[in-house]
Design a protein around this motif. Sequence first.
Motif, mmCIF file in Angstrom:
data_model
loop_
_atom_site.group_PDB
_atom_site.id
_atom_site.type_symbol
_atom_site.label_atom_id
_atom_site.label_comp_id
_atom_site.label_asym_id
_atom_site.label_seq_id
_atom_site.Cartn_x
_atom_site.Cartn_y
_atom_site.Cartn_z
ATOM 1 N N PRO A 64 1.038 -1.963 -10.892
ATOM 2 C CA PRO A 64 0.431 -1.451 -9.646
ATOM 3 C C PRO A 64 -1.038 -1.815 -9.496
ATOM 4 N N ALA A 65 -1.764 -1.966 -10.603
ATOM 5 C CA ALA A 65 -3.177 -2.363 -10.506
ATOM 6 C C ALA A 65 -3.298 -3.761 -9.910
ATOM 7 N N LEU A 66 -2.506 -4.706 -10.428
ATOM 8 C CA LEU A 66 -2.546 -6.074 -9.913
ATOM 9 C C LEU A 66 -2.054 -6.136 -8.470
ATOM 10 N N ARG A 67 -1.024 -5.333 -8.182
ATOM 11 C CA ARG A 67 -0.468 -5.337 -6.831
ATOM 12 C C ARG A 67 -1.479 -4.781 -5.822
ATOM 13 N N GLU A 68 -2.125 -3.679 -6.174
ATOM 14 C CA GLU A 68 -3.100 -3.097 -5.252
ATOM 15 C C GLU A 68 -4.290 -4.021 -5.068
ATOM 16 N N TYR A 69 -4.691 -4.681 -6.133
ATOM 17 C CA TYR A 69 -5.797 -5.632 -6.047
ATOM 18 C C TYR A 69 -5.483 -6.728 -5.029
ATOM 19 N N GLU A 70 -4.281 -7.281 -5.091
ATOM 20 C CA GLU A 70 -3.899 -8.338 -4.157
ATOM 21 C C GLU A 70 -3.778 -7.815 -2.733
ATOM 22 N N LEU A 71 -3.242 -6.595 -2.574
ATOM 23 C CA LEU A 71 -3.129 -6.025 -1.233
ATOM 24 C C LEU A 71 -4.502 -5.784 -0.616
ATOM 25 N N LEU A 72 -5.439 -5.287 -1.399
ATOM 26 C CA LEU A 72 -6.794 -5.078 -0.875
ATOM 27 C C LEU A 72 -7.455 -6.405 -0.502
ATOM 28 N N ARG A 73 -7.178 -7.450 -1.264
ATOM 29 C CA ARG A 73 -7.695 -8.772 -0.903
ATOM 30 C C ARG A 73 -7.083 -9.243 0.413
ATOM 31 N N ASP A 74 -5.784 -8.975 0.602
ATOM 32 C CA ASP A 74 -5.129 -9.337 1.864
ATOM 33 C C ASP A 74 -5.759 -8.587 3.038
ATOM 34 N N LEU A 75 -6.007 -7.293 2.858
ATOM 35 C CA LEU A 75 -6.609 -6.501 3.930
ATOM 36 C C LEU A 75 -8.008 -6.996 4.257
ATOM 37 N N ASP A 76 -8.734 -7.425 3.240
ATOM 38 C CA ASP A 76 -10.075 -7.972 3.457
ATOM 39 C C ASP A 76 -10.004 -9.242 4.297
ATOM 40 N N ARG A 77 -9.041 -10.099 3.995
ATOM 41 C CA ARG A 77 -8.879 -11.335 4.775
ATOM 42 C C ARG A 77 -8.494 -11.035 6.211
ATOM 43 N N HIS A 143 -1.155 -1.172 11.291
ATOM 44 C CA HIS A 143 0.169 -1.501 11.819
ATOM 45 C C HIS A 143 0.142 -2.773 12.657
ATOM 46 N N LEU A 144 -0.925 -2.986 13.416
ATOM 47 C CA LEU A 144 -1.038 -4.232 14.176
ATOM 48 C C LEU A 144 -1.077 -5.442 13.250
ATOM 49 N N ALA A 145 -1.640 -5.248 12.051
ATOM 50 C CA ALA A 145 -1.732 -6.336 11.064
ATOM 51 C C ALA A 145 -0.461 -6.466 10.238
ATOM 52 N N GLY A 146 0.519 -5.571 10.440
ATOM 53 C CA GLY A 146 1.766 -5.642 9.690
ATOM 54 C C GLY A 146 1.731 -4.914 8.360
ATOM 55 N N PHE A 147 0.781 -4.014 8.175
ATOM 56 C CA PHE A 147 0.650 -3.296 6.898
ATOM 57 C C PHE A 147 1.237 -1.904 7.032
ATOM 58 N N ALA A 148 2.266 -1.622 6.221
ATOM 59 C CA ALA A 148 2.847 -0.278 6.128
ATOM 60 C C ALA A 148 2.152 0.443 4.983
ATOM 61 N N TRP A 149 1.435 1.498 5.275
ATOM 62 C CA TRP A 149 0.601 2.168 4.281
ATOM 63 C C TRP A 149 1.447 2.881 3.237
ATOM 64 N N GLY A 150 2.418 3.642 3.682
ATOM 65 C CA GLY A 150 3.299 4.336 2.750
ATOM 66 C C GLY A 150 2.749 5.634 2.209
ATOM 67 N N ASP A 151 1.477 5.950 2.467
ATOM 68 C CA ASP A 151 0.908 7.214 1.987
ATOM 69 C C ASP A 151 -0.380 7.516 2.741
ATOM 70 N N GLY A 176 1.316 0.483 -0.406
ATOM 71 C CA GLY A 176 1.430 -0.314 0.804
ATOM 72 C C GLY A 176 2.311 -1.541 0.672
ATOM 73 N N ASP A 177 2.675 -2.088 1.826
ATOM 74 C CA ASP A 177 3.440 -3.334 1.908
ATOM 75 C C ASP A 177 2.970 -4.104 3.126
ATOM 76 N N ASP A 188 7.060 4.623 12.505
ATOM 77 C CA ASP A 188 7.371 6.055 12.601
ATOM 78 C C ASP A 188 7.376 6.719 11.231
ATOM 79 N N TYR A 189 7.863 6.004 10.229
ATOM 80 C CA TYR A 189 7.880 6.555 8.869
ATOM 81 C C TYR A 189 6.453 6.800 8.384
ATOM 82 N N ASP A 190 5.571 5.826 8.589
ATOM 83 C CA ASP A 190 4.167 5.991 8.208
ATOM 84 C C ASP A 190 3.533 7.168 8.933
ATOM 85 N N LEU A 191 3.829 7.281 10.223
ATOM 86 C CA LEU A 191 3.229 8.334 11.038
ATOM 87 C C LEU A 191 3.727 9.710 10.612
ATOM 88 N N ASP A 192 5.011 9.799 10.275
ATOM 89 C CA ASP A 192 5.560 11.080 9.833
ATOM 90 C C ASP A 192 4.958 11.495 8.490
#
Length: 411
Positions: A64-77, A143-151, A176-177, A188-192
Motif C-alpha cells: 500500500p505504501a508504493l501504491r499510494e505513492y504512485e497514486l499521489l504522483r498521478d494526482l499531482d500530474r 471524479h472528473l479526473a476519474g479518481f474513485a477515492w474509496g474513503d 483510491g483507484d 454514488d458509492y464514493d458519495l455515500d
Amino acid sequence: MALQISATNPEHPALLLELPWHLPLEEWPEKILVPLPRGISRHVVRYARAGDEVIAVKELAQRPALREYELLRDLDRLGIPAVDPLAVVTGRTDGTGDPLEPVLVTRHLGGSMPYRSMFETTMRPATMHRLMDALAVLLVRLHLAGFAWGDCSLSNTLFRRDAGAYAAYLVDAETGDLHPQLSPGQRDYDLDLARVNISGELLDLEASGALHPSVDPIEFGMEICARYGALWQELTRTSVYPAGKYHYIERRIRRLNDLGFDVAEMQIEHSSNGDTVTFVPKVVDAGHHQRQLLRLTGLDTEENQARRLLNDLESWMATQDDYAPGDPLAARPEVLAHRWVRDVFRPTVRSVPFELRGSMDAAEIYHELLEHRWYLSERAQHDIDLDTVVADYIVNILPRARETLEPTVPE
C-alpha cells in the motif's frame, strides 16, 4: 534487505538519509519532530524536519505504501489538490535486525489544518458550510479526473484558508483507484461513503462536546450530497438553446468560469431541423482564476484568492495612465500586472510583520487587507488608502485573528 529510498527528486534521498529509520516512528526523538496538529489516522504518522523541508512520515505495509505513492504522483500530474509525495522508504530494520514497516513520505502542506484542530474552539455552522463546499469541490474534481477515492472523509482531508472560504486537499489516497472515467455507480458509492463518514465524524465531535449545538451531524452528512450534486450538474449538464442564441453558450461558459472551472473542450450540435443547438462541456478543468493570475503575475495562489486578487488588479489597472484596452500602443496587461505586483502587492504584504502572520500566506494576508479596506471605507463613507488600512489591521484585527491561527512551524 538494505534500506532503500525510492524518490523522484534526486535531492530528497540525501535529505532523508539523516533521519533515524532504525527506530519505529513512535520512538522518534522530539528534537527532529515538528509539533504540528495531526488528524486521526489508522497508521502512525509523524511530522519531521528534513533539511529545509517539513515532511509527514506514515508507517504502513510495503504494497500500500508504493501504491499510494504512485497514486499521489498521478494526482499531482492531473493537477488535483493533494499532498505531494516525496519518497517511499523500505528495507527498514531496528538495532537487532528485526524488520520495521516501510514508510510513505509526503511534503507537509503549509498553512493546512486537519478538521479536528479546527473544532478545538466551537465552529460556527456558517464555517462548517464552507468546509462542506470545499470538500464537495474536491470530490467533484477527483471524479472528473476519474479518481474513485474509496474513503472520502473529513479525516482524510486537509483544509487551507482561501479568501474567506477553504480549499480542500486529499491527504490519504490509500483506498483510491484511477480510471479513464467513473460510472454513476462508482460516483454514488464514493458519495455515500462520504455521507456516512462525515456524519460519523460529527457525531463523534458531538459526543465530545466540540460541536455547535445547532449542528445536526446527520443533516451535515447529507449536505455533502446536495452540494456535490448541484456542482456536478452545473459542470456536466447538457444545454439546449435556440439557434442563433450563441451568447447563451458564452454565458454558460462564464458561469463555469465563475465557479472556478475552464471548459477545455466542448461539443456543439445543431438539431435536424436547425431550431436548436445542443451544448455539452466535454472536459472541465479546475483553477480558471489560478491560471489567469499565474499567467499575468507569476503568483501561485488558491482559486478564491486568485479571483479576489484579479479583481483588485483590474481595478488598479483602470487607474493607470497607460491602461487603454484595445490600444496597440498601450501597456500590455502582463506589464501592468507585474507593475502591480512590484508596486502594490509586495510592498503591502511586506508591511505586515512576518512574525505576526501566523500560517497565513501572502495572498491570504492581502485578501484580509482588502476585506478590511472595504470595511473601513464603508464606515468612513469614502475610500481609505492601503497604508492606513495596514496600520489599523495590525493593531485592531491581527491580534484577534492570531488567536484562531494554527501553530506555525518553528524555525
